[in-house]
Motif scaffolding. Structure first.
Motif, PDB file in Angstrom:
ATOM      1  N   LEU A 170       0.833  -1.196   0.000  1.00  0.00           N
ATOM      2  CA  LEU A 170       0.000   0.000   0.000  1.00  0.00           C
ATOM      3  C   LEU A 170       0.874   1.255   0.000  1.00  0.00           C
ATOM      4  O   LEU A 170       0.620   2.210  -0.748  1.00  0.00           O
ATOM      5  N   GLY A 171       1.909   1.257   0.828  1.00  0.00           N
ATOM      6  CA  GLY A 171       2.849   2.376   0.830  1.00  0.00           C
ATOM      7  C   GLY A 171       3.546   2.546  -0.505  1.00  0.00           C
ATOM      8  O   GLY A 171       3.767   3.669  -0.964  1.00  0.00           O
ATOM      9  N   LEU A 172       3.877   1.424  -1.153  1.00  0.00           N
ATOM     10  CA  LEU A 172       4.516   1.482  -2.469  1.00  0.00           C
ATOM     11  C   LEU A 172       3.583   2.103  -3.500  1.00  0.00           C
ATOM     12  O   LEU A 172       4.010   2.932  -4.312  1.00  0.00           O
ATOM     13  N   LEU A 173       2.323   1.737  -3.474  1.00  0.00           N
ATOM     14  CA  LEU A 173       1.361   2.312  -4.420  1.00  0.00           C
ATOM     15  C   LEU A 173       1.191   3.812  -4.196  1.00  0.00           C
ATOM     16  O   LEU A 173       1.210   4.597  -5.154  1.00  0.00           O
ATOM     17  N   ILE A 174       1.046   4.219  -2.945  1.00  0.00           N
ATOM     18  CA  ILE A 174       0.880   5.642  -2.639  1.00  0.00           C
ATOM     19  C   ILE A 174       2.133   6.428  -3.011  1.00  0.00           C
ATOM     20  O   ILE A 174       2.056   7.503  -3.625  1.00  0.00           O
ATOM     21  N   ALA A 175       3.305   5.894  -2.671  1.00  0.00           N
ATOM     22  CA  ALA A 175       4.558   6.579  -2.999  1.00  0.00           C
ATOM     23  C   ALA A 175       4.782   6.638  -4.513  1.00  0.00           C
ATOM     24  O   ALA A 175       5.297   7.637  -5.023  1.00  0.00           O
TER      25      ALA A 175
END
Length: 131
Positions: A114-119
């Motif tokens: 999820l953090g990878l997608l947002i970043a």
């Protein structure tokens, strides 16, 4: 064999629990993930990053060389992408191989995705809008 089966094989490999044991746990889950995460944190702190130049046709080339140097907010968002990848590696290969943490590795793994997608969205936005 269909052309996109390798993509599905890779997705299965990344979602399945690891089977590597203690060598994989410490080499990939700690050492390699620490290097990746450390580089990402360094990009965020220094606000500079050097990465491969993967400019595609149809876009204005960002650089003519093999390496691309980015600075400012672009480097910070790129650093967040790299930190998310390092966190995924740690949760997948360290927590997944640890006898007491194996039951919780999926939570950390999916939070890092999820953090990878947002970043990634933030990085693409900053590269398109602030360039």
């Amino acid at each position: 064999m269909r052309r996109n089966e390798t993509l599905f094989d890779m997705a299965d490999w990344l979602t399945d629990p690891p089977t590597g044991g203690p060598i994989q746990m410490w080499s990939v889950g700690v050492i390699l993930s620490s290097i990746v995460t450390g580089y990402g944190v360094g990009c965020c702190i220094l606000r500079r990053a050097i990465t491969l130049n993967i400019s595609q046709r149809g876009f204005r080339p960002l650089s003519q060389g093999f390496w691309l140097e980015i600075a400012g907010i672009h480097a910070v968002t790129f650093g967040l992408v790299v930190v998310s990848i390092g966190a995924f590696m740690h949760f997948q290969w360290f927590w997944g191989n640890h006898e007491k943490l194996a039951g919780y590795h999926e939570i950390g793994k999916y939070l890092s995705v999820l953090g990878l997608l947002i970043a990634s969205v933030a990085h693409v936005y900053t590269m398109l809008v602030h360039t």
